[in-house]
Every structure is written in structure tokens, then in C-alpha cells.
Design an enzyme around this catalytic site. Structure first.
Site, PDB file in Angstrom:
ATOM      1  CD  GLN A 177       3.988  10.389   0.646  1.00  0.00           C
ATOM      2  OE1 GLN A 177       3.757  11.145   0.109  1.00  0.00           O
ATOM      3  NE2 GLN A 177       5.186  10.741   1.398  1.00  0.00           N
ATOM      4  CD  GLU A 219       7.566   5.078   2.269  1.00  0.00           C
ATOM      5  OE1 GLU A 219       7.349   5.135   3.324  1.00  0.00           O
ATOM      6  OE2 GLU A 219       7.311   5.924   2.218  1.00  0.00           O
ATOM      7  CG  ASP A 256       5.134  13.402   3.997  1.00  0.00           C
ATOM      8  OD1 ASP A 256       5.340  14.041   4.206  1.00  0.00           O
ATOM      9  OD2 ASP A 256       6.735  13.065   3.527  1.00  0.00           O
ATOM     10  CD  GLU A 299       8.559  14.349   5.156  1.00  0.00           C
ATOM     11  OE1 GLU A 299       8.727  13.314   6.375  1.00  0.00           O
ATOM     12  OE2 GLU A 299       8.133  13.983   3.997  1.00  0.00           O
ATOM     13  CG  ASP A 326      10.783  14.793   1.312  1.00  0.00           C
ATOM     14  OD1 ASP A 326      11.626  15.077   0.882  1.00  0.00           O
ATOM     15  OD2 ASP A 326      10.020  13.833   1.673  1.00  0.00           O
ATOM     16  CE  LYS A 351      12.278  11.416   0.948  1.00  0.00           C
ATOM     17  NZ  LYS A 351      11.088  11.793   0.586  1.00  0.00           N
ATOM     18  NE  ARG A 380      12.779   9.954  -2.153  1.00  0.00           N
ATOM     19  CZ  ARG A 380      12.490  10.645  -2.538  1.00  0.00           C
ATOM     20  NH1 ARG A 380      13.529  11.060  -3.451  1.00  0.00           N
ATOM     21  NH2 ARG A 380      11.121  10.293  -3.699  1.00  0.00           N
ATOM     22  CB  SER A 381       7.229   5.097  -1.738  1.00  0.00           C
ATOM     23  OG  SER A 381       7.308   5.899  -2.685  1.00  0.00           O
ATOM     24  CE  LYS A 402       8.907  10.230   5.334  1.00  0.00           C
ATOM     25  NZ  LYS A 402       8.565  10.565   5.146  1.00  0.00           N
TER      26      LYS A 402
HETATM   27  C1  2PG Z   1       8.678  10.869   1.504  1.00  0.00           C
HETATM   28  C2  2PG Z   1       8.667   9.717   0.783  1.00  0.00           C
HETATM   29  C3  2PG Z   1       9.039   8.420   2.268  1.00  0.00           C
HETATM   30  P1  2PG Z   1       8.950   9.378  -1.245  1.00  0.00           P
HETATM   31  O1  2PG Z   1       7.566  11.192   0.710  1.00  0.00           O
HETATM   32  O2  2PG Z   1       9.073  11.507   2.464  1.00  0.00           O
HETATM   33  O3  2PG Z   1       7.700   8.194   2.945  1.00  0.00           O
HETATM   34  O4  2PG Z   1       8.197   9.494  -0.439  1.00  0.00           O
HETATM   35  O5  2PG Z   1      10.131   8.430  -1.346  1.00  0.00           O
HETATM   36  O6  2PG Z   1       7.801   8.340  -2.427  1.00  0.00           O
HETATM   37  O7  2PG Z   1       8.948  10.798  -1.778  1.00  0.00           O
HETATM   38 MG    MG Z   2       7.663  13.627   2.224  1.00  0.00          MG
END
Ligand code: 2PG
Ligand code: MG
Length: 445
Positions: A177, A219, A256, A299, A326, A351, A380-381, A402
Site C-alpha cells: 500500500q 494520498e 506499509d 507496517e 496498524d 489513528k 487516514r487515506s 505519517k
Molecule cells: C494506513 C492508512 C494510511 P487507511 O493504512 O495506514 O496510509 O490508510 O486510512 O486507508 O487505513
Molecule cells: Mg496502515
């Protein structure tokens, strides 16, 4: 501390960086010199962990079922009535009230998007009423350590910045990702940002020359057409070199893997390479990458349901690379403690919308610190102009941040906010640098 009682709350629908509805709350508190407002906007993920708190969406046909009128109604109705008069400066007390009002561990009644909007907006309002920056208010007096002359030092985080986007953020063009850089060799936050700007530009040039640039991902990272996942790693090293930096010591790589997106029950499917791997084969693949590329952080290398795989990977590589949970830990203090007991991961991603209040995420960071884990505050994305997370990283002294890529204003707003904080602190600023990374990555030695 002077009390700052909540006088009014109003939530409205605003729109995030993917053009989807989200919740903004405005909390007004009584300050010494009159009423003072504060705002918070909730972000949204795409690759979400199954144990995250609930993001309450309306369903139905409107906006693909993603409208948030129910969450907004909860803020303007039940929550507004319950917190009226409560002291917004008592963040833990206010968040406790929100949790009790919802009454479920996953905020499944009111929605984590309803509670978080209020939790953040109250923090902003209380800070403004006290006349202090948000990071100072959130730090609760421990935001800095006393420097010479008794001044508080301001800890600026080491940024992880995306260069290529993949996975759920780029139509699964590559399986991995986030291909990110960190600048352990930089001496201050502003320099880390300057170096990343050069690498981001060089990476774009490289892809254009090869005719393999397909746009930008969710992103803001380049969306390139690679034939294999490893080809992206090779291109990233080339971009670092083309920008004039030494890969590893100056500018290193953070990934990640977001393995929950392509793995379940110990089986992993790399769609790009048309192959299936079990946990051990995926671990072998990643260990090979660690040997060949200057990677300092990984990650979610395994899926959220593969705690044993996580522990095996940590035993094999945890002494030389930061291993971040995560989707695996979803900013949850109890899950961090469980992982630590198992020896799985050595860092936690934080987050706020994974839990729904600032206090719960702070508790996850406390549990992580107790376990000797490093931490990274993360966007977040789906994001907005809200910059609260920058202040969390600084105020809670987390050490890393991040935010996504080096393009698009919902990302740049955060980097720019950190630049302002560093400038305002002047000689009192302390850049976390390589010391913020979990363990002592081999790529830096
Ligand atoms: C992640 C986030 C940010 P998402 O996986 O760490 O890159 O993505 O907000 O889609 O979970
Ligand atoms: Mg992640």
C-alpha cells in the site's frame, strides 16, 4: 487551570479528500474573555482494521450510502445535551462522558465519527480559550522537557512520507500500500521536508521517463505501473539516489504492507505477481527485502488475524527494523498489551478515528511506551484540512508522524503546520530524527 465550560455544540456535514461526506463539530466554550469556538473534522480510512470503532454511515442510495446525517444528529442531539456545561479542559473527563454515553466498546451506537468530532473540537476550543497552542494543551504540561533556562523543548516528529501509493489506495495496481521515505539523516523537520520534496520530484520524473506514471493515488503518492512489488522498491532507491541522497543513512524506506488487504487465515495473495504465499513465505519475502533495501520501518507486514505470524516476523527482524501494528492494533491499549505479551510488533500506529476519542488513543500510546514500543501518529487515506494530528504527535511526544504523500492540500496542511510549530519553537525545537524509530534499524548502521 481555568475551567472552560461548554456552551454550545454544532455538527455539520463537510467533505473529505475523496469527495465523501464527513462530520465536522464546532464546540464553543466559555473563556475568561468571552466565548471561544473550536473545530474538529473526522477523517476516514479505506484499508480499515476489522476491530476499529464504528464509522457510522447512513446507508441507502445517497452518496453511495456514505452520508453521515445520523452521526451529525447524535452530536446535535444526545451529545450536545449531555456535555453542555462540562469543562472542555478536562479532556479525559469529557471523553469518559462520551464513552459512557455511547455505552459500547466500539462506539456502535453513536458512531466514532460523532464522538471524535466532539473530542477534537473540544480540545481546540479549550486550547484557544486558554490562549495556548493545541499541542501544549494536549501535552498537559508534559509536552516538553525542561531545557536550559527552564524553557520547554518542543519535540518535532520524524515524518514518514509516501512516494508511491498502492493497494486499496490505487486500484490494487501493486499489492503493497505505501512506499514511503523517512529522513533519519536530516537535522530538523524542515530539512526532512526539503529532502522529501526532492525525492518526490525525482520519483515523478523517473516514472514519466519510463512512461509508467498513471496519476496519483488516494494520498497523493505517484500511481505507477510496476510489474512487481519489488520493482517499486528499486524505483524508490533510484529516486533517492537521483535526488542526490545516500539511501539508508540520509533517506531510508518505510513500507506499509497493509497485509490484511490481501491476506486472511494465514494465506496471502499477491495479485500483481499472481502467487499465493503462506505466512512463512511472506515473512521470507520481506526478510529478503530487508537484506536488499534500506528499509527502516514495516507496517502491518502480516494480516490483522495473524498474530503468530506477527510474532515470528518480530523475532526474526524486530531487532533491526521498526515493525508497526496498524490494522493489527487499531490504536487500542488492550491490543497493544496483548501484542507486547506475545512479542508481536515493536511500534504502534495511532489513528484517533480507530477509537473515537483522543483519550483512548493516548492510552494506547501509554501502553505502547510501557511496552517499549515506538509510536507513529497517522492520518487516514480520506483526509481534510484538519491538522489536529500534528499537535497530537508533538504534544504527546510520539516521535513520528505519517500523513500520506507530498502533494494535495489535505496532506500539505499537516506538513505545513509542523513547519510552523518548528519555526515558532526556534532554538527550543528538537527534531526526533532516527532516535524516534523503533529499535535500531540495520539500514542505518
Ligand atoms: C494506513 C492508512 C494510511 P487507511 O493504512 O495506514 O496510509 O490508510 O486510512 O486507508 O487505513
Ligand atoms: Mg496502515
Amino acid at each position: 487551570m481555568l475551567p472552560t465550560p461548554i456552551r454550545s455544540i454544532h455538527a455539520r456535514r463537510v467533505w473529505d479528500s475523496r469527495g465523501r461526506p464527513t462530520v465536522e463539530a464546532e464546540v464553543t466554550v466559555q473563556g475568561a474573555a468571552g466565548s471561544v469556538p473550536g473545530r474538529g473534522i473526522v477523517p476516514a480510512g479505506a484499508s480499515t482494521g476489522s476491530r476499529e470503532a464504528l464509522e457510522l454511515r447512513d446507508g441507502g442510495a445517497r452518496f453511495g450510502g456514505l452520508d453521515v446525517q445520523r452521526a451529525i444528529g447524535h452530536v446535535n442531539g444526545e451529545i450536545a445535551a449531555a456535555v453542555h456545561g462540562f469543562d472542555a479542559s478536562d479532556q479525559a473527563g469529557l471523553d469518559g462522558l462520551l464513552m459512557a454515553l455511547d455505552g459500547t466498546p466500539g462506539k456502535t451506537r453513536l458512531g466514532a465519527n460523532a464522538t471524535l468530532a466532539v473530542s477534537m473540537a473540544a480540545a481546540h476550543a479549550a486550547a484557544a480559550a486558554r490562549g495556548v497552542p493545541l499541542h501544549h494543551h494536549l501535552g498537559g504540561g508534559e509536552a516538553g522537557t525542561a531545557g536550559e533556562g527552564g524553557d520547554l523543548l518542543l519535540p518535532l516528529p520524524l515524518p514518514q512520507i509516501q512516494i508511491f501509493g498502492g493497494g486499496a489506495h490505487a486500484g490494487r495496481r501493486v499489492d503493497i500500500q505505501d512506499f514511503m521515505v523517512v529522513c533519519p539523516g536530516a537535522t530538523c523537520f524542515a530539512q526532512a521536508i526539503e529532502w522529501t520534496a526532492e525525492v518526490y520530484r525525482a520519483a515523478g520524473e523517473l516514472m514519466r521517463e519510463r512512461g509508467s506514471l498513471a496519476g496519483v493515488a488516494d494520498e497523493g503518492g505517484w500511481w505507477p505501473a510496476f510489474d512487481t512489488n519489488e520493482a517499486a522498491l528499486q524505483a524508490l532507491v533510484q529516486a533517492i539516489e537521483r535526488a542526490g541522497f545516500v539511501p539508508g543513512a540520509q533517506v531510508a524506506i518505510a513500507l506499509d504492507i497493509a497485509a490484511s488487504e490481501f491476506g486472511r487465515g494465514g494465506r496471502y495473495t499477491l495479485g500483481l505477481e499472481r502467487r499465493q504465499l503462506d505466512s512463512d513465505a511472506l515473512i521470507e519475502l520481506l526478510l529478503g527485502w530487508l537484506d536488499r533495501y534500506p528499509i527502516v520501518s514495516i507496517e502491518d507486514p502480516l494480516a490483522e488475524d495473524d498474530a503468530q505470524g506477527f510474532a515470528r516476523f518480530t523475532r526474526a527482524a524486530g531487532h533491526r527494523v521498526q515493525i508497526v501494528g496498524d490494522d493489527f492494533l487499531v490504536s487500542d491499549a488492550a491490543l497493544v498489551r496483548e501484542a507486547a505479551a506475545l512479542g508481536a510488533a515493536n511500534a504502534v500506529l495511532l489513528k484517533p478515528n480507530q477509537r473515537g476519542t483522543l483519550t483512548e488513543v493516548r492510552q494506547a500510546w501509554g501502553a505502547a511506551r510501557d511496552a517499549g514500543y515506538a509510536g507513529i501518529v497517522s492520518a487516514r487515506s480520506g483526509e481534510t484540512e484538519d491538522v489536529t494530528i500534528v499537535h497530537l504527535a508533538v504534544g504527546w511526544r510520539v516521535g513520528q508522524l505519517k500523513v500520506g504523500s507530498f502533494a494535495r492540500s489535505e496532506r500539505m496542511a499537516k506538513w505545513n503546520e509542523a513547519l510552523r510549530l518548528e519555526e515558532a519553537a526556534g532554538a527550543r525545537s528538537r527534531f526526533a530524527g532516527a532516535s524516534a524509530l523503533g529499535r535500531s534499524p540495520a539500514a542505518l548502521r
